[in-house]
Design a protein around this motif. Structure first.
Motif, PDB file in Angstrom:
ATOM      1  N   GLY A  14     -16.472  64.973 -46.844  1.00 25.23           N
ATOM      2  CA  GLY A  14     -15.682  63.759 -46.727  1.00 25.23           C
ATOM      3  C   GLY A  14     -14.964  63.706 -45.393  1.00 25.23           C
ATOM      4  N   PRO A  15     -14.276  62.600 -45.107  1.00 24.83           N
ATOM      5  CA  PRO A  15     -13.574  62.466 -43.825  1.00 24.83           C
ATOM      6  C   PRO A  15     -12.510  63.550 -43.661  1.00 24.83           C
ATOM      7  CG  PRO A  15     -13.721  60.360 -44.970  1.00 24.83           C
ATOM      8  CD  PRO A  15     -14.155  61.404 -45.951  1.00 24.83           C
ATOM      9  N   GLN A  16     -12.464  64.119 -42.461  1.00 24.81           N
ATOM     10  CA  GLN A  16     -11.502  65.167 -42.144  1.00 24.81           C
ATOM     11  C   GLN A  16     -10.695  64.746 -40.922  1.00 24.81           C
ATOM     12  OE1 GLN A  16     -11.192  68.083 -43.884  1.00 24.81           O
ATOM     13  NE2 GLN A  16     -12.873  67.634 -45.290  1.00 24.81           N
ATOM     14  N   ASP A  17      -9.380  64.779 -41.033  1.00 31.34           N
ATOM     15  CA  ASP A  17      -8.511  64.509 -39.891  1.00 31.34           C
ATOM     16  C   ASP A  17      -8.321  65.806 -39.112  1.00 31.34           C
ATOM     17  OD1 ASP A  17      -8.155  61.833 -40.585  1.00 31.34           O
ATOM     18  OD2 ASP A  17      -6.490  62.322 -41.926  1.00 31.34           O
ATOM     19  N   ILE A  18      -8.495  65.736 -37.809  1.00 29.67           N
ATOM     20  CA  ILE A  18      -8.465  66.935 -36.979  1.00 29.67           C
ATOM     21  C   ILE A  18      -7.878  66.593 -35.624  1.00 29.67           C
ATOM     22  CG2 ILE A  18     -10.813  66.560 -36.107  1.00 29.67           C
ATOM     23  CD1 ILE A  18      -9.429  69.999 -36.974  1.00 29.67           C
ATOM     24  N   THR A  19      -7.185  67.546 -35.040  1.00 31.11           N
ATOM     25  CA  THR A  19      -6.678  67.416 -33.678  1.00 31.11           C
ATOM     26  C   THR A  19      -7.200  68.595 -32.859  1.00 31.11           C
ATOM     27  OG1 THR A  19      -4.655  66.288 -34.384  1.00 31.11           O
ATOM     28  CG2 THR A  19      -4.633  67.308 -32.210  1.00 31.11           C
ATOM     29  N   LEU A  20      -7.916  68.301 -31.787  1.00 36.60           N
ATOM     30  CA  LEU A  20      -8.463  69.330 -30.918  1.00 36.60           C
ATOM     31  C   LEU A  20      -7.800  69.268 -29.548  1.00 36.60           C
ATOM     32  CD1 LEU A  20     -12.322  69.252 -31.619  1.00 36.60           C
ATOM     33  CD2 LEU A  20     -10.522  70.530 -32.799  1.00 36.60           C
ATOM     34  N   ALA A  21      -7.511  70.449 -29.017  1.00 36.26           N
ATOM     35  CA  ALA A  21      -6.997  70.562 -27.651  1.00 36.26           C
ATOM     36  C   ALA A  21      -8.167  70.817 -26.719  1.00 36.26           C
ATOM     37  CB  ALA A  21      -5.987  71.700 -27.556  1.00 36.26           C
ATOM     38  N   TYR A  22      -8.110  70.233 -25.550  1.00 32.56           N
ATOM     39  CA  TYR A  22      -9.216  70.390 -24.608  1.00 32.56           C
ATOM     40  C   TYR A  22      -8.728  70.207 -23.187  1.00 32.56           C
ATOM     41  CZ  TYR A  22      -9.253  65.286 -24.134  1.00 32.56           C
ATOM     42  OH  TYR A  22      -8.905  63.983 -23.873  1.00 32.56           O
ATOM     43  N   ALA A  23      -9.561  70.626 -22.244  1.00 35.96           N
ATOM     44  CA  ALA A  23      -9.329  70.385 -20.822  1.00 35.96           C
ATOM     45  C   ALA A  23     -10.568  69.699 -20.266  1.00 35.96           C
ATOM     46  CB  ALA A  23      -9.053  71.684 -20.082  1.00 35.96           C
ATOM     47  N   ARG A  24     -10.358  68.707 -19.399  1.00 35.58           N
ATOM     48  CA  ARG A  24     -11.467  67.916 -18.856  1.00 35.58           C
ATOM     49  C   ARG A  24     -11.287  67.816 -17.349  1.00 35.58           C
ATOM     50  NH1 ARG A  24     -13.071  62.073 -21.556  1.00 35.58           N
ATOM     51  NH2 ARG A  24     -15.193  61.896 -20.715  1.00 35.58           N
ATOM     52  N   VAL A  25     -12.324  68.197 -16.603  1.00 31.51           N
ATOM     53  CA  VAL A  25     -12.209  68.212 -15.156  1.00 31.51           C
ATOM     54  C   VAL A  25     -13.596  68.052 -14.540  1.00 31.51           C
ATOM     55  CG1 VAL A  25     -12.428  70.743 -15.005  1.00 31.51           C
ATOM     56  CG2 VAL A  25     -11.212  69.496 -13.205  1.00 31.51           C
TER      57      VAL A  25
END
Length: 288
Positions: A14-25
């Motif tokens: 089922g739908p899962q709420d998630i927060t991911l940390a990332y770096a973009r460069v």
């Protein structure tokens, strides 16, 4: 640029709420970087600046690790979450590179045709039962040590080459090269990894035996890997006959710090626009 992204991932549970940390460069074709169990996205720091000259690099903390939130159901839902993460960032079938657990996830993303190419550095899943028990035992020992050491002691150990060797020689062939700050940060990341135990339990049933057809695949293994032994690369080659198998001389299980220039070159060639041709001409297949 470091950031966090909150989104809802459709998974088999089922739908899962998630927060991911990332770096973009960087600029160029997108390259998603996935770290190993108990680590964090900063494991890729030694190679990110090199990669960013030719790729748009996105290094992400996996669910339950680093600064990302924990994920209900853990390992079985990770690839669904990563697919939703890429969609939320507007990454259309990025190239992907992963180390250890991240290498296994990268190969599964390739098998599901969600990425353009895969480069897997010492990927999990090509072990025998005895090799898996050994690796998991080492990982659990590292976790117990990281959780038992007071922070002032970790900081003191990290200031000397001998101390950094004591803390990280299992994963690095050249641990003295790791900066004191990085050693402290990754020791804390291992100690506080919310997803460690659940991911390790799920990994007991993991055995990667399928081919990854239709996209370029590179498998690279450090010849001084003490956690997932280099002979597992031969099994990976048997499972994926069209994959390119590359030896990383003088490198351990997490090779990015041991030889950044070599690892960056492997990742750039593996994720090149003409990656199939580049792999034919840049490296020879070697026995490990």
């Amino acid at each position: 640029m470091s950031a966090t992204l909150s989104f809802t991932a459709p998974t088999e549970h089922g739908p899962q709420d998630i927060t991911l940390a990332y770096a973009r460069v960087g600029e160029g074709e997108p390259l998603l970087l996935l770290h190993g169990i108990g680590h964090h996205r900063q494991a890729w720091d030694p190679v990110v600046d090199i990669l960013a000259t030719e790729r748009e690099v996105v290094a992400v903390d996996l669910p339950g690790f680093g600064q990302s939130s924990a994920l209900p159901h853990g390992l079985p839902t990770m690839n669904a979450v990563l697919g939703a993460f890429c969609a939320a960032l507007g990454l259309d079938r990025p190239h992907v590179a992963g180390n250890s657990l991240g290498g296994l996830l990268a190969l599964e993303l390739g098998r599901e045709n969600l990425v353009r190419s895969v480069t897997a550095l010492s990927p999990a899943g090509f072990w025998t039962r005895a090799e898996r028990r050994y690796a998991f035992g080492v990982l659990m020992g590292m976790r117990r040590t990281a959780r038992s050491l007071p922070l002032p002691l970790v900081e003191r150990l990290s200031r000397t080459a001998v101390g950094r060797t004591a803390l990280t020689s299992t994963i690095y062939a050249r641990p003295a090269r790791r900066s004191p700050e990085a050693v402290v940060a990754e020791t804390l990341a291992l100690a506080h990894a919310q997803g460690f135990s659940e991911t390790l339990r799920a990994g007991r049933s993991v055995l990667f035996t399928d081919d990854v057809p239709g996209i370029p695949v590179t498998v690279a293994w450090g010849d001084r890997d003490r956690l997932l032994l280099p002979r597992q690369g031969i099994r990976a080659k048997h499972a994926m006959p069209r994959a390119r198998l590359v030896r990383l001389p003088g490198c351990g299980h997490v090779p990015m710090n041991d030889d950044p220039a070599l690892v960056a070159r492997v990742l750039l060639d593996g994720s090149g626009v003409q990656s199939a041709r580049a792999l034919r001409t840049s490296f020879s297949t070697v026995a490990l």
